[in-house]
Design a protein around this motif. Structure first.
Motif, PDB file in Angstrom:
ATOM      1  N   ASP A 106      -1.736  -4.653  17.386  1.00 27.89           N
ATOM      2  CA  ASP A 106      -1.468  -3.814  18.533  1.00 27.89           C
ATOM      3  C   ASP A 106      -0.097  -3.357  18.979  1.00 27.89           C
ATOM      4  O   ASP A 106       0.773  -4.350  18.598  1.00 27.89           O
ATOM      5  CB  ASP A 106      -2.409  -4.084  19.635  1.00 27.89           C
ATOM      6  CG  ASP A 106      -2.140  -5.351  20.123  1.00 27.89           C
ATOM      7  OD1 ASP A 106      -0.675  -5.518  20.513  1.00 27.89           O
ATOM      8  OD2 ASP A 106      -2.921  -6.246  20.427  1.00 27.89           O
TER       9      ASP A 106
ATOM     10  N   ASN B 216     -11.922  -1.443  26.526  1.00 30.41           N
ATOM     11  CA  ASN B 216     -11.412  -0.394  26.155  1.00 30.41           C
ATOM     12  C   ASN B 216     -11.328   0.580  27.324  1.00 30.41           C
ATOM     13  O   ASN B 216     -12.530   0.988  27.866  1.00 30.41           O
ATOM     14  CB  ASN B 216     -11.992   0.309  25.026  1.00 30.41           C
ATOM     15  CG  ASN B 216     -11.971  -0.419  23.538  1.00 30.41           C
ATOM     16  OD1 ASN B 216     -10.712  -1.071  23.368  1.00 30.41           O
ATOM     17  ND2 ASN B 216     -13.087  -0.528  23.110  1.00 30.41           N
TER      18      ASN B 216
ATOM     19  N   ASN C 133     -16.662  -0.145  26.879  1.00 29.50           N
ATOM     20  CA  ASN C 133     -15.769   1.140  27.441  1.00 29.50           C
ATOM     21  C   ASN C 133     -16.192   1.364  28.955  1.00 29.50           C
ATOM     22  O   ASN C 133     -17.274   1.404  29.232  1.00 29.50           O
ATOM     23  CB  ASN C 133     -16.125   2.301  26.511  1.00 29.50           C
ATOM     24  CG  ASN C 133     -16.068   1.965  24.818  1.00 29.50           C
ATOM     25  OD1 ASN C 133     -14.893   1.766  24.434  1.00 29.50           O
ATOM     26  ND2 ASN C 133     -17.208   2.067  24.098  1.00 29.50           N
TER      27      ASN C 133
ATOM     28  N   GLY D   7     -10.229  -7.406  28.148  1.00 32.61           N
ATOM     29  CA  GLY D   7     -10.546  -7.071  26.749  1.00 32.61           C
ATOM     30  C   GLY D   7     -11.193  -5.888  26.723  1.00 32.61           C
ATOM     31  O   GLY D   7     -11.420  -5.218  25.462  1.00 32.61           O
TER      32      GLY D   7
ATOM     33  N   SER E  77     -14.067  -6.795  23.830  1.00 32.03           N
ATOM     34  CA  SER E  77     -13.564  -5.737  23.116  1.00 32.03           C
ATOM     35  C   SER E  77     -14.354  -4.403  22.747  1.00 32.03           C
ATOM     36  O   SER E  77     -13.869  -3.333  22.189  1.00 32.03           O
ATOM     37  CB  SER E  77     -12.717  -6.130  21.813  1.00 32.03           C
ATOM     38  OG  SER E  77     -13.661  -6.674  21.041  1.00 32.03           O
ATOM     39  N   ASN E  78     -15.797  -4.657  22.656  1.00 33.61           N
ATOM     40  CA  ASN E  78     -16.556  -3.626  22.243  1.00 33.61           C
ATOM     41  C   ASN E  78     -17.273  -2.852  23.639  1.00 33.61           C
ATOM     42  O   ASN E  78     -18.151  -2.143  23.486  1.00 33.61           O
ATOM     43  CB  ASN E  78     -17.870  -4.121  21.617  1.00 33.61           C
ATOM     44  CG  ASN E  78     -18.536  -4.975  22.576  1.00 33.61           C
ATOM     45  OD1 ASN E  78     -18.193  -5.595  23.381  1.00 33.61           O
ATOM     46  ND2 ASN E  78     -20.000  -5.237  21.981  1.00 33.61           N
TER      47      ASN E  78
ATOM     48  N   ARG F 211      -8.856  -4.185  31.352  1.00 33.48           N
ATOM     49  CA  ARG F 211      -8.360  -4.208  30.200  1.00 33.48           C
ATOM     50  C   ARG F 211      -7.807  -5.811  29.936  1.00 33.48           C
ATOM     51  O   ARG F 211      -7.881  -6.045  28.844  1.00 33.48           O
ATOM     52  CB  ARG F 211      -6.868  -3.366  30.120  1.00 33.48           C
ATOM     53  CG  ARG F 211      -6.009  -3.277  28.852  1.00 33.48           C
ATOM     54  CD  ARG F 211      -6.909  -3.035  27.669  1.00 33.48           C
ATOM     55  NE  ARG F 211      -6.019  -2.978  26.505  1.00 33.48           N
ATOM     56  CZ  ARG F 211      -6.614  -2.966  25.322  1.00 33.48           C
ATOM     57  NH1 ARG F 211      -7.965  -3.011  25.316  1.00 33.48           N
ATOM     58  NH2 ARG F 211      -5.988  -2.995  24.299  1.00 33.48           N
TER      59      ARG F 211
ATOM     60  N   PRO G  14     -15.116 -11.966  25.455  1.00 33.78           N
ATOM     61  CA  PRO G  14     -15.027 -11.090  24.493  1.00 33.78           C
ATOM     62  C   PRO G  14     -15.877  -9.520  24.907  1.00 33.78           C
ATOM     63  O   PRO G  14     -16.807  -9.387  24.885  1.00 33.78           O
ATOM     64  CB  PRO G  14     -16.153 -11.634  23.614  1.00 33.78           C
ATOM     65  CG  PRO G  14     -17.199 -12.521  24.324  1.00 33.78           C
ATOM     66  CD  PRO G  14     -16.415 -12.812  25.554  1.00 33.78           C
TER      67      PRO G  14
ATOM     68  N   ARG H 254      -2.672 -13.162  31.350  1.00 34.53           N
ATOM     69  CA  ARG H 254      -3.586 -12.764  30.056  1.00 34.53           C
ATOM     70  C   ARG H 254      -4.153 -14.080  29.579  1.00 34.53           C
ATOM     71  O   ARG H 254      -5.295 -14.271  29.179  1.00 34.53           O
ATOM     72  CB  ARG H 254      -3.041 -12.071  28.878  1.00 34.53           C
ATOM     73  CG  ARG H 254      -2.759 -10.581  28.977  1.00 34.53           C
ATOM     74  CD  ARG H 254      -1.690 -10.034  28.076  1.00 34.53           C
ATOM     75  NE  ARG H 254      -2.275 -10.332  26.647  1.00 34.53           N
ATOM     76  CZ  ARG H 254      -2.533  -9.709  25.768  1.00 34.53           C
ATOM     77  NH1 ARG H 254      -2.934  -8.532  26.016  1.00 34.53           N
ATOM     78  NH2 ARG H 254      -2.761 -10.049  24.693  1.00 34.53           N
TER      79      ARG H 254
END
Length: 453
Positions: free
Chosen positions: A31, A93, A70, A91, A67-68, A88, A65, A57
């Motif tokens: 990233d 989006n 939104n 993790g 990251s999936n 954010r 977890p 962080r």
């Protein structure tokens, strides 16, 4: 990176960030944040920046977890950006939508010690070296927005300026949004309303409002800014916040000499000379600031009932008493109008709900969208931060415990309501020091507030 650090206007921030992106060559699967950290680490201020961000962080609070997931935030004021940053960090989006395409607010925000320390942990001093220096406990709104926008870009938040939220849209059993211009957004897990007092999100999703709480019959406030020429004379001016209760002679002299009758007066010296004061209705009528005495406060302070010349004369007299030189003119807004405003804080507004479940999605409120600030206590930005942290913790609980059935979601929402009850009555002295807290509301709210989540 240096141009990005020093940029001030929104256009300059975004264009300099694009230059950074064009320069950084991320490896496959890497990233931009990681690539930038590796390539800029030898620059002293960048090293401090990434050390601060990495320390945050790596806290166990953010080891989930997500990251999936939104999250879409409506509003890029302090409340919206703080919520976006926290989510954010977890993790998610994150997409932020803001109808304005400028950052120009001159108002200065009073900060509690908790808020100062939190912002320092976000590398605020890297972007604004004067922040939190000595006894300074305030920051200009646009300074804070600049800092939060830059942090947001660095950690991978998608910022969309000049985009207005229009309405919700139902797609089967899923909620999406309509905007102008239209955006292609991923399926929304949590929609956050951070669009301030008069929130469109509150209306569109039918959040219930509590009855307005009356403080006193008519409470009026005036904010105004004068240009700061940074002269020696101006630099010697002392900041203050005083009330009639503790400075009767001072306020009486203002009334006797100028016909200016105030209950409170606050002066901060920042990028501008910033004032907030609470005049009596009678003194504004006597000085002919109001053209006529109206039956309702909304009619009284409407632009059609205000003589701008008389209002400018009123605030100029106050500025003269404080010691602002005549060479300092009234500041102008981005529309080139005098930066002076009258507002009504006779009543506070709050929603009965801060989160609604539209299973499996949530719609949450933060900042002024759920609770109008009471400025004499300097609560606005500080409670906005608390609501951002509380909302992020709610999100973390959903992710970390896998509670995604309807009843479990409702249970977490009910617990969020409890933290809102405590947050909306919190003051600087009731919040534990930032260094002794975590994302968990239990760690922040003292005085027996335990058992949340």
């Amino acid at each position: 990176m240096n141009k990005f650090k020093e940029s001030e206007s929104l256009d300059d921030i975004l264009s300099s960030w694009q230059s950074v992106l064009d320069t950084v060559q991320a490896a496959p699967g890497q990233d931009v944040y990681t690539a930038l950290k590796e390539k800029s680490y030898e620059i002293f201020w960048c090293r401090q920046l990434f050390q601060d961000i990495e320390k945050k962080r790596q806290h166990s609070d953010y080891d989930v977890p997500a990251s999936n997931k939104n999250i879409v935030v409506i509003g890029a004021g302090p409340a919206g950006l703080l919520t976006a940053i926290e989510c954010r960090m977890l993790g998610a989006n994150v997409h932020v939508i803001e109808k304005r395409n400028y950052i120009t607010r001159n108002n200065i925000l009073h900060l509690w010690p908790f808020t100062v320390d939190y912002l320092k942990s976000l590398a605020a001093k890297v972007f604004y070296s004067k922040f939190g220096t000595g006894s300074i406990n305030h920051i200009g709104t646009k300074y804070l927005q600049r800092i939060l926008i830059k942090i947001s870009l660095l950690i991978g938040i998608n910022l969309n300026f000049g985009v207005e939220f229009l309405s919700k849209q139902n797609e089967g059993n899923k909620i999406s949004i309509n905007s102008n211009p239209s955006l292609q957004l991923p399926p929304i897990d949590i929609l956050v309303g951070a669009d301030g007092d008069g929130s469109v999100i509150v209306k569109e999703f039918e959040f219930s409002h509590a009855k307005k709480e009356t403080f006193i019959n008519v409470s009026l406030g005036i904010t105004f800014n004068f240009v700061n020429n940074h002269s020696k004379e101006e630099m010697q001016l002392r900041e203050f916040a005083i009330s009639r209760q503790f400075a009767k002679d001072y306020f009486q002299s203002l009334k006797d000499k100028y016909g200016i009758d105030l209950e409170n007066l606050v002066y901060y010296r920042g990028e501008t000379h910033y004032f907030v004061m609470t005049p009596t209705k009678e003194s504004l009528l006597n000085r002919q600031v109001f053209i006529s005495n109206e039956d309702t406060t909304s009619q009284l302070i409407s632009s059609n009932n205000i003589s701008m010349d008389k209002l400018l004369s009123y605030v100029r007299d106050v500025a003269n008493v404080v010691g602002i030189p005549e060479s300092c003119e009234i500041e102008q807004t981005h529309t080139q109008s005098p930066d002076v405003a009258i507002f009504d804080f006779s009543r506070s507004k709050k929603t009965d709900e801060v989160v609604k479940v539209f299973f499996p999605q949530l719609v949450a409120l933060v900042g002024d969208a759920s609770l109008a600030p009471f400025w004499p206590q300097g609560t606005g930005c500080n409670r906005a931060l608390l609501s951002a942290l509380d909302t992020a913790w709610m999100f973390r609980e959903i992710i970390s415990k896998g509670k995604e059935d309807a009843q479990s979601l409702q249970d977490i929402v009910d617990q969020r309501a409890k933290s809102f009850t405590k947050m909306r009555t919190s003051l600087a002295e009731s919040i534990r020091p930032f260094t002794k807290t975590s994302l968990n509301p239990d760690s922040r709210y003292g005085n027996g507030f335990t058992g949340i989540y």
